[in-house]
Design a protein around this motif. Structure first.
Motif, mmCIF file in Angstrom:
data_model
loop_
_atom_site.group_PDB
_atom_site.id
_atom_site.type_symbol
_atom_site.label_atom_id
_atom_site.label_comp_id
_atom_site.label_asym_id
_atom_site.label_seq_id
_atom_site.Cartn_x
_atom_site.Cartn_y
_atom_site.Cartn_z
ATOM 1 N N ALA A 17 0.828 -1.208 0.000
ATOM 2 C CA ALA A 17 0.000 0.000 0.000
ATOM 3 C C ALA A 17 0.860 1.255 0.000
ATOM 4 C CB ALA A 17 -0.916 -0.011 1.217
ATOM 5 N N MET A 18 2.180 1.090 0.108
ATOM 6 C CA MET A 18 3.042 2.286 0.111
ATOM 7 C C MET A 18 4.473 1.959 -0.286
ATOM 8 S SD MET A 18 3.121 2.984 4.153
ATOM 9 C CE MET A 18 1.472 3.610 3.985
ATOM 10 N N ASP A 19 5.253 3.007 -0.464
ATOM 11 C CA ASP A 19 6.679 2.827 -0.739
ATOM 12 C C ASP A 19 7.372 2.479 0.582
ATOM 13 O OD1 ASP A 19 6.079 3.635 -3.291
ATOM 14 O OD2 ASP A 19 6.951 5.656 -3.062
ATOM 15 N N GLY A 20 8.248 1.455 0.573
ATOM 16 C CA GLY A 20 8.924 1.080 1.821
ATOM 17 C C GLY A 20 9.706 -0.212 1.675
ATOM 18 N N TRP A 21 9.607 -1.053 2.720
ATOM 19 C CA TRP A 21 10.382 -2.298 2.769
ATOM 20 C C TRP A 21 9.463 -3.451 3.130
ATOM 21 C CZ3 TRP A 21 15.455 -2.134 1.336
ATOM 22 C CH2 TRP A 21 16.013 -0.851 1.217
ATOM 23 N N ALA A 22 9.528 -4.524 2.304
ATOM 24 C CA ALA A 22 8.751 -5.727 2.608
ATOM 25 C C ALA A 22 9.586 -6.559 3.573
ATOM 26 C CB ALA A 22 8.471 -6.507 1.328
ATOM 27 N N ARG B 247 7.272 -13.504 -1.708
ATOM 28 C CA ARG B 247 7.041 -14.675 -0.853
ATOM 29 C C ARG B 247 7.850 -14.512 0.422
ATOM 30 N NH1 ARG B 247 9.307 -19.189 -2.996
ATOM 31 N NH2 ARG B 247 9.848 -18.000 -4.852
ATOM 32 N N GLY B 248 7.328 -14.922 1.532
ATOM 33 C CA GLY B 248 8.050 -14.866 2.801
ATOM 34 C C GLY B 248 7.779 -13.600 3.593
ATOM 35 N N ALA B 249 7.581 -12.458 2.903
ATOM 36 C CA ALA B 249 7.323 -11.200 3.612
ATOM 37 C C ALA B 249 5.831 -11.098 3.923
ATOM 38 C CB ALA B 249 7.753 -10.016 2.763
ATOM 39 N N ASP B 250 5.501 -10.491 5.050
ATOM 40 C CA ASP B 250 4.080 -10.370 5.395
ATOM 41 C C ASP B 250 3.653 -8.931 5.671
ATOM 42 O OD1 ASP B 250 5.170 -9.845 7.916
ATOM 43 O OD2 ASP B 250 4.865 -11.908 8.617
ATOM 44 N N SER B 251 4.636 -8.017 5.813
ATOM 45 C CA SER B 251 4.293 -6.640 6.197
ATOM 46 C C SER B 251 5.178 -5.673 5.420
ATOM 47 C CB SER B 251 4.559 -6.415 7.689
ATOM 48 O OG SER B 251 3.944 -7.436 8.449
ATOM 49 N N VAL B 252 4.748 -4.385 5.415
ATOM 50 C CA VAL B 252 5.570 -3.366 4.761
ATOM 51 C C VAL B 252 5.878 -2.265 5.776
ATOM 52 C CG1 VAL B 252 5.649 -1.613 2.941
ATOM 53 C CG2 VAL B 252 4.654 -3.861 2.462
ATOM 54 N N VAL B 253 7.181 -1.922 5.853
ATOM 55 C CA VAL B 253 7.604 -0.804 6.695
ATOM 56 C C VAL B 253 7.612 0.429 5.800
ATOM 57 C CG1 VAL B 253 9.557 0.181 7.980
ATOM 58 C CG2 VAL B 253 9.107 -2.298 8.057
ATOM 59 N N MET B 254 6.945 1.499 6.217
ATOM 60 C CA MET B 254 6.952 2.683 5.335
ATOM 61 C C MET B 254 8.354 3.286 5.294
ATOM 62 S SD MET B 254 5.128 5.871 7.141
ATOM 63 C CE MET B 254 3.562 5.341 7.644
ATOM 64 N N GLN B 255 8.706 3.846 4.138
ATOM 65 C CA GLN B 255 10.114 4.218 3.942
ATOM 66 C C GLN B 255 10.614 5.245 4.951
ATOM 67 O OE1 GLN B 255 10.262 5.175 -0.173
ATOM 68 N NE2 GLN B 255 9.471 7.254 0.071
ATOM 69 N N GLU B 256 9.696 6.088 5.475
ATOM 70 C CA GLU B 256 10.096 7.092 6.455
ATOM 71 C C GLU B 256 10.590 6.461 7.760
ATOM 72 O OE1 GLU B 256 7.344 7.046 4.685
ATOM 73 O OE2 GLU B 256 7.378 8.918 3.539
ATOM 74 N N THR C 168 4.691 1.219 -4.023
ATOM 75 C CA THR C 168 3.224 1.075 -3.987
ATOM 76 C C THR C 168 2.746 0.235 -5.172
ATOM 77 O OG1 THR C 168 3.128 3.245 -3.005
ATOM 78 C CG2 THR C 168 1.058 2.378 -3.849
ATOM 79 N N GLY C 169 1.944 -0.779 -4.878
ATOM 80 C CA GLY C 169 1.427 -1.652 -5.940
ATOM 81 C C GLY C 169 2.376 -2.795 -6.264
ATOM 82 N N GLY C 170 3.577 -2.782 -5.731
ATOM 83 C CA GLY C 170 4.518 -3.882 -5.972
ATOM 84 C C GLY C 170 3.989 -5.151 -5.317
ATOM 85 N N GLN D 215 0.563 -5.276 8.173
ATOM 86 C CA GLN D 215 0.370 -3.835 8.009
ATOM 87 C C GLN D 215 0.871 -3.329 6.646
ATOM 88 O OE1 GLN D 215 1.640 -1.934 11.574
ATOM 89 N NE2 GLN D 215 0.176 -0.275 11.332
ATOM 90 N N ASN D 216 0.161 -2.350 6.094
ATOM 91 C CA ASN D 216 0.515 -1.692 4.823
ATOM 92 C C ASN D 216 0.532 -2.656 3.637
ATOM 93 O OD1 ASN D 216 0.792 0.657 6.296
ATOM 94 N ND2 ASN D 216 2.973 0.264 6.686
ATOM 95 N N ARG D 217 -0.248 -3.723 3.793
ATOM 96 C CA ARG D 217 -0.305 -4.717 2.728
ATOM 97 C C ARG D 217 -1.744 -4.801 2.252
ATOM 98 N NH1 ARG D 217 1.068 -10.926 4.289
ATOM 99 N NH2 ARG D 217 0.141 -11.940 2.485
#
Ligand code: AMP
Ligand code: MG
Length: 425
Positions: A70-75, A121-130, A115-117, A151-153
């Motif tokens: 749902a955002m730019d960041g880290w899976a 596999r293996g990742a379950d959450s996204v840390v926002m880049q900030e 966003t939209g990526g 979160q953020n997924r």
């Protein structure tokens, strides 16, 4: 009350008084006799804008098709993140919208994601880049950057699920529906065919634009307001011109209009004095009721059938034509077009900016201007002279103030019901 089978039966009902028919009652009576179009066309979705869906649409896909960010960041894997401190993870790849990361995120690893990526596999959450910093040692994730797993997924199918009914038959197709159809990969839809509406103006005094006026003659404006209102409703319009008050010519016009169209609309010729010969003529050609609606403007109204066509005989006065169209014809046309969601025009409350004079007895539709006051609340003021021939009152107005039959004079500051004209059709 049981639904009457014919208009003649209806006219025998106990509570039926054609000389003082309440607005709601007239609207409900008309509704009983409407049978929507059934013919279907298949068109490109762009050509379906403002048309009516003729069959249910079932989703062929999940939307979105994959879990994605749902955002730019880290899976990341939620379980890898320290509860109360910073966590450093190793960058193992990237997932862009449309260009997924093909590997798997393992223990202690992170994937740069946009966003939209697609979620790797293996990742379950996204840390926002900030909340993360990339350093030569790895990706430092701030403490508490992810509150809970997931979160953020965005989840596959969270907007629409494959096999789900997305739209039902009768749904009007607006910009949002076109977009949703496209998001499902649907490029063509089945819609009901357009309604064909024929109209003409009656009156010996009327001339068409482009003709010279002799003493006492006026230009026909009703055919233009009708053209505009019908076009806004996406009807196929058949303009049959001006017909003088001559029985033979009127008979010909009614007959050919009814043969060519689903709906025939006329203006003029239904008021007291004029109605008698029109009435005799329409009795011969079909089944038509003549009403005096307890409303102002727009008192005389004829409704019925001529051959296979629905017929609306509107009053001649230019404002009355528009008010009766909005209050009766518009709803009826929407039903005939196959719409399943037809409700009376919405009303809301606004405050009168100046007093209104009104005699109890009829529902009045006063032309008015709705605007915000200095505190941002909505106030409404009539356009002044409410004569039914004053078409400029419609042009200046952005709403009707609807005053119920039992309402009398009102002071400034009174709350009143308002129907917005803007965006209505
Ligand atoms: P009627 O209902 O035919 O008695 O008409 C009522 C009033 O509306 C008369 O003053 C007519 O001249 C006027 N009128 C009727 N038809 C039109 C029209 N098509 N355009 C402008 N005014 C009209
Ligand atoms: Mg007339």
């Amino acid at each position: 009350m049981e639904t009457p089978r014919t208009l003649r039966e209806l006219s025998c009902a106990d509570d039926y008084d054609p000389n003082s028919l309440p607005v709601d009652r007239a609207r409900a009576l008309i509704r009983e006799f409407l049978s929507p179009v059934t013919a279907i066309e298949r068109v490109n979705i762009r050509a379906a804008l403002d048309r009516v869906l003729a069959v249910d649409v079932v989703s062929p896909l999940d939307v979105p098709g994959h879990d994605n960010s749902a955002m730019d960041g880290w899976a990341v894997r939620f379980a890898d993140l320290a509860k109360d401190g910073e966590t450093t993870l190793r960058r193992v790849g990237e997932s862009f919208a449309g260009k997924p990361f093909n590997g798997e995120v393992r223990n202690g690893e992170a994937v740069r994601i946009f966003t939209g990526g697609v979620m790797p596999r293996g990742a379950d959450s996204v840390v926002m880049q900030e909340r993360a910093t990339e350093t030569p040692e790895g990706v430092a994730i701030a403490a508490g950057a992810v509150g809970k797993a997931g979160q953020n997924r965005r989840f596959a199918g969270e907007d629409l699920k494959r096999g789900e009914v997305v739209f039902r038959k009768g749904q009007p197709l607006r910009p949002a529906e076109l977009g949703m159809l496209a998001s499902l990969g649907i490029g063509e839809v089945s819609i009901f065919r357009r309604l064909r509406v024929a109209f003409f103006s009656t009156g010996d005094e009327l001339r068409s634009v482009g003709q010279p006026l002799a003493a006492g003659e006026i230009y026909d404006s009703n055919r233009y307001t009708l053209f505009g209102m019908l076009s806004r409703l996406n009807c196929e319009v058949l303009d049959m011109g001006v017909v003088p008050d001559v029985p033979d010519l009127l008979e010909q016009a009614f007959t050919s209009a009814a043969a060519a169209a689903d709906v025939v609309i006329t203006s003029g010729g239904v008021s007291v004095g004029e109605a008698d010969f029109v009435k005799a003529l329409l009795d011969k050609l079909g089944e038509v009721l003549f009403w005096k609606i307890a409303m102002k403007p727009g008192r005389p109204l004829a409704y019925g059938r001529i051959g296979g066509a629905h017929f609306f005989g509107l009053p001649g006065n230019p404002v009355s034509v528009m008010v009766t169209f909005y209050e009766f014809v518009r709803d009826a046309l929407l039903v005939l077009q196959g719409r399943s969601d037809v409700a009376p025009m919405p009303m809301f409350k606004a405050t009168l900016a100046a007093p209104i004079r009104k005699v109890p007895g009829r529902t009045e539709f006063q032309r008015a201007v709705l605007s915000p006051d200095s505190a941002g609340s909505w106030q409404v003021r009539t356009t002044g002279d409410q004569g039914s021939g004053i078409l400029s009152s419609m042009s200046r107005a952005n709403c009707f103030v609807v005053l119920s039959a039992d309402t009398g004079n009102l002071d400034a500051g009174s709350p009143v019901d308002v129907q917005l004209l803007e965006g209505l059709i």
